[in-house]
Design a protein around this motif. Structure first.
Motif, PDB file in Angstrom:
ATOM      1  N   LEU A 185       0.807  -1.252   0.006  1.00 41.15           N
ATOM      2  CA  LEU A 185      -0.034   0.025  -0.134  1.00 41.15           C
ATOM      3  C   LEU A 185       0.732   1.297  -0.062  1.00 41.15           C
ATOM      4  O   LEU A 185       0.286   2.136  -0.670  1.00 41.15           O
ATOM      5  CB  LEU A 185      -0.917   0.028   1.353  1.00 41.15           C
ATOM      6  N   ASN A 186       1.900   1.226   0.893  1.00 44.43           N
ATOM      7  CA  ASN A 186       2.945   2.597   0.899  1.00 44.43           C
ATOM      8  C   ASN A 186       3.565   2.727  -0.499  1.00 44.43           C
ATOM      9  O   ASN A 186       3.759   3.910  -0.748  1.00 44.43           O
ATOM     10  CB  ASN A 186       3.843   2.293   2.010  1.00 44.43           C
ATOM     11  N   LEU A 195       6.593   5.195   0.012  1.00 44.69           N
ATOM     12  CA  LEU A 195       7.959   4.488  -0.285  1.00 44.69           C
ATOM     13  C   LEU A 195       8.413   4.510  -1.634  1.00 44.69           C
ATOM     14  O   LEU A 195       7.158   4.177  -2.315  1.00 44.69           O
ATOM     15  CB  LEU A 195       7.797   3.152   0.435  1.00 44.69           C
ATOM     16  N   PRO A 196       9.478   4.515  -2.000  1.00 45.99           N
ATOM     17  CA  PRO A 196       9.636   4.495  -3.389  1.00 45.99           C
ATOM     18  C   PRO A 196       9.940   3.076  -3.689  1.00 45.99           C
ATOM     19  O   PRO A 196      10.488   2.367  -2.911  1.00 45.99           O
ATOM     20  CB  PRO A 196      11.131   5.370  -3.516  1.00 45.99           C
ATOM     21  N   LEU A 228      -8.829   4.018  -3.536  1.00 44.27           N
ATOM     22  CA  LEU A 228      -9.047   4.008  -2.002  1.00 44.27           C
ATOM     23  C   LEU A 228      -8.181   2.911  -1.496  1.00 44.27           C
ATOM     24  O   LEU A 228      -8.361   1.790  -1.652  1.00 44.27           O
ATOM     25  CB  LEU A 228     -10.529   3.908  -1.776  1.00 44.27           C
ATOM     26  N   LEU A 229      -7.131   3.408  -0.466  1.00 45.86           N
ATOM     27  CA  LEU A 229      -6.148   2.225   0.247  1.00 45.86           C
ATOM     28  C   LEU A 229      -6.737   2.398   1.395  1.00 45.86           C
ATOM     29  O   LEU A 229      -6.643   3.341   2.196  1.00 45.86           O
ATOM     30  CB  LEU A 229      -4.973   2.707  -0.095  1.00 45.86           C
ATOM     31  N   LEU A 230      -6.980   1.057   2.223  1.00 46.95           N
ATOM     32  CA  LEU A 230      -7.299   0.829   3.406  1.00 46.95           C
ATOM     33  C   LEU A 230      -6.703  -0.074   4.333  1.00 46.95           C
ATOM     34  O   LEU A 230      -6.145  -1.222   3.865  1.00 46.95           O
ATOM     35  CB  LEU A 230      -8.942   0.218   3.629  1.00 46.95           C
ATOM     36  N   ASP A 231      -5.620   0.520   5.334  1.00 48.26           N
ATOM     37  CA  ASP A 231      -4.633  -0.146   5.892  1.00 48.26           C
ATOM     38  C   ASP A 231      -4.959  -0.752   6.941  1.00 48.26           C
ATOM     39  O   ASP A 231      -4.645  -0.119   7.997  1.00 48.26           O
ATOM     40  CB  ASP A 231      -3.470   0.728   6.010  1.00 48.26           C
ATOM     41  N   ALA A 233     -10.943  -0.175  -4.555  1.00 50.52           N
ATOM     42  CA  ALA A 233     -10.347  -0.209  -3.519  1.00 50.52           C
ATOM     43  C   ALA A 233      -9.346  -1.355  -3.106  1.00 50.52           C
ATOM     44  O   ALA A 233      -9.682  -2.554  -3.746  1.00 50.52           O
ATOM     45  CB  ALA A 233     -11.329  -0.129  -2.315  1.00 50.52           C
ATOM     46  N   LEU A 234      -8.429  -1.050  -2.216  1.00 48.76           N
ATOM     47  CA  LEU A 234      -7.517  -2.104  -1.644  1.00 48.76           C
ATOM     48  C   LEU A 234      -7.540  -2.121  -0.456  1.00 48.76           C
ATOM     49  O   LEU A 234      -7.300  -1.027   0.257  1.00 48.76           O
ATOM     50  CB  LEU A 234      -6.145  -1.851  -2.298  1.00 48.76           C
TER      51      LEU A 234
END
Lengths: 262, 348
Positions: free
Chosen positions: A49-50, A56-57, A170-173, A202-203
């Motif tokens: 996700l990052n 994060l690259p 949409l990213l849900l961590d 979404a993820l």
């Protein structure tokens, strides 16, 4: 609409602590896909996700959103496509700003921020309408500082702020992990609704297997930086938590056997 | 006494700058010690060369803003810790200020036997420099700057600035370039310090290389004392508090000297002690409560909520369901036992 090609990420490369968090990940999300991701600690779920969000690259590979290569785009620039909800309920909102000010910041996500007033009468009416859908009474507390809200309320607000602008992704961590089961259940229901209502792609990363089976149309399992298997929506419907646990252990077993043989 | 109020109002401009960095950006910026002098020195050297006083004062703002940009670049581009970056700029500015002023001091009273035209020279000649009329003019100027700040912080960009200091993770995730917001805020803050320096040198009749020493403490004392009195709940009161704090601070020093409790040389020590006292009061919950009781304005201003429901505030863990249930009294009690199963369930 989101395509990851051969994405890898290694932490502490060339040291004794070297950890390959992502190994040659290929992943394609179609418009409207809602993908849940499970996996043990250190499987690379959050790193994935990052890397998508740009916090994060990635070391190699490419990330394409809507035919635009965003691999080298900084995180705040990717915010015009992507919105996120974090595990920590306090991470997604600004505690000293009011509910309406927080929503104004979300509303201008990825857009040019000029010297127009952040909270106008028209916007306030819009925010009130959106907050009413939560059914938490927050629409009457527009000028309350977000820091005064409870964890569950803040997470519900974060979810609303991340979704009402209709982002591409949409990213849900693990966004329900810090809540007790009752509140987690309500935020899960809310997630199902906002994703469906807004037709979002979404993820979602989760540790909760029944939640992973319950939500979304695809399920991925990650282990040691790789995607081990994927369930499509049909298979997913017939899979139980026990089935998933069994496959989970067999995958883990295979890997430890393999590493023993090596 | 009038002179103390006037000085307080001039230093309030600097304190509003410190408010921007210390409170809004959550970055204690020591650059102001240097940029105050840079602004004063720039204005002074322009004035003695016959520059229009308004332009010279604006140039003081610009010079200060430039100093802020240097700290900003050290911090956001070269990734030096904010506090250290500001110290580096502050030290470096000391030499630059000497170059700007071409010496340790520039007098803006007389040049070659003729009076220099400054913002205050008319009042000085008319004998109005220490009058309530002057106080009124300075108060209007300080309030105007305060209102501009209030407006700025409520704009879309201003909200982005506030989020940058309040929650950088959220700021980045919401597409805010924290590099841009930090640089703009540092420029505005040090611009105000420079403006304050430009006003002070014209009021005082001279700029000297030491005039900025300890200014960060003057600013911090004003911000902390002012916010302790008027609260930070509403931006309008928070920035007003900074002005009130700055004037109070000058009055305290004035009275201390008037009663022969202190001499001019003790001013820095008084500044430091005042900041310590203000910090202790603002950090200590019990003292803060006592202080709030004593303050006539605070009670209404800083009650965090219109208190729809006392239980909502008293029990931080209460939640989604609570918004639906009724009965405010039982809620606080009922919410506590709920915690136990909640924590146990998390382990699964």
């Amino acid at each position: 609409m989101l395509t990851l090609t051969d994405v890898s990420k290694t932490f502490f490369a060339n040291t004794v602590n070297e950890r390959k968090a992502l190994r040659h990940i290929d992943l394609t999300l179609a418009d409207g896909d809602f993908v849940t991701i499970i996996g043990s600690n250190g499987a690379g779920k959050s790193t994935l996700l990052n890397v998508i969000a740009g916090s994060l690259p990635c070391d190699q590979g490419s990330i394409v959103i809507d035919d635009q290569d965003v691999t080298r785009l900084q995180d705040y620039r990717r915010a015009s496509f992507i919105s996120r909800v974090f595990q920590d309920p306090s991470a997604g909102t600004s505690p000293h700003l009011t509910i309406e000010q927080n929503m104004a910041i979300a509303l201008t996500r990825g857009a040019h921020r000029g010297l127009g007033q952040g909270v106008t009468r028209a916007r306030r009416a819009h925010f009130r309408e959106e907050l009413e859908t939560l059914g938490l009474g927050l629409e009457d507390r527009l000028r309350t500082r977000v820091g005064m809200l409870s964890g569950g309320q803040r997470q519900a607000l974060s979810l609303l702020m991340a979704s009402f602008t209709k982002p591409r992704i949409l990213l849900l961590d693990e966004h329900t992990a810090a809540l007790d089961p009752q509140r987690a259940e309500r935020v899960t229901e809310l997630t199902r609704r906002v994703v469906a209502d807004n037709g979002l792609t979404a993820l979602m990363v989760t540790h909760n297997m029944s939640q992973a089976l319950d939500l979304g149309n695809r399920l991925l399992m990650m282990h040691e930086g790789e995607i081990m298997f994927e369930l499509d929506s049909e298979t997913k419907e017939h899979t139980t938590v026990e089935d998933l646990m069994a496959r989970f252990s067999s995958v883990k077993g295979q890997i430890s056997d393999r590493s023993l043989l090596n | 006494m009038i002179s103390a109020v006037e000085q307080g109002l001039i230093f309030a401009v600097l304190a509003l700058g410190v408010f921007l960095t210390y409170r809004i950006l959550d970055l204690p910026d020591l650059t102001v010690d240097g940029s105050f002098t840079t602004g004063g020195g720039t204005a002074a050297i322009l004035l003695v060369n016959g520059c229009d006083p308004f332009l010279a004062t604006l140039a003081g703002f610009a010079a200060g803003a430039l100093a802020g940009l240097i700290t900003g670049i050290l911090h956001t581009v070269l990734k030096i810790d904010g506090l250290l970056a500001s110290i580096l700029t502050m030290i470096g500015l000391y030499s630059i200020n000497l170059h700007i002023m071409a010496g340790p001091m520039v007098s803006v009273n007389l040049r070659n036997g003729k009076p220099v035209d400054t913002l205050f020279s008319g009042f000085r000649l008319a004998g109005d420099l220490f009058s309530w009329k002057m106080v009124l003019i300075l108060a209007v100027a300080a309030l105007a700057i305060k209102l501009i700040l209030d407006w700025f912080l409520a704009t879309n960009f201003g909200l982005a600035v506030q989020a940058t200091g309040d929650n950088p993770t959220m700021a980045l995730a919401d597409g805010i370039s924290t590099r841009l917001t930090k640089n703009v805020t540092l420029m505005a803050s040090n611009g105000l310090a420079g403006l304050s320096g430009a006003l002070y040198c014209q009021f005082n009749g001279a700029a000297d290389s030491q005039m900025g020493v300890g200014m960060i403490l003057v600013g911090l004392a004003s911000v902390i004392v002012g916010n302790a009195i008027l609260g930070t709940r509403w931006m309008f009161l928070a920035t007003l508090g900074v002005i009130v704090g700055s004037v109070l601070y000058r009055l305290v020093i004035f009275w201390a000297m008037d009663l022969h409790l202190a001499s001019a040389g003790d001013m820095k020590l008084i500044s430091a002690i005042l900041v310590v006292i203000a910090l202790v009061i603002s950090k200590n919950a019990w003292l803060r409560k006592v202080f709030q009781r004593l303050s006539p304005w605070r009670n209404k201003a800083d009650v965090p909520e219109p208190l729809l429901d006392p239980a909502l505030v008293a029990v931080p863990a209460d939640d989604l369901d609570d918004a639906e249930s009724d009965g405010s009294q039982e809620r606080g009690a009922a919410a506590l036992p709920k915690q136990a199963p909640a924590n146990a369930g998390k382990e699964n």
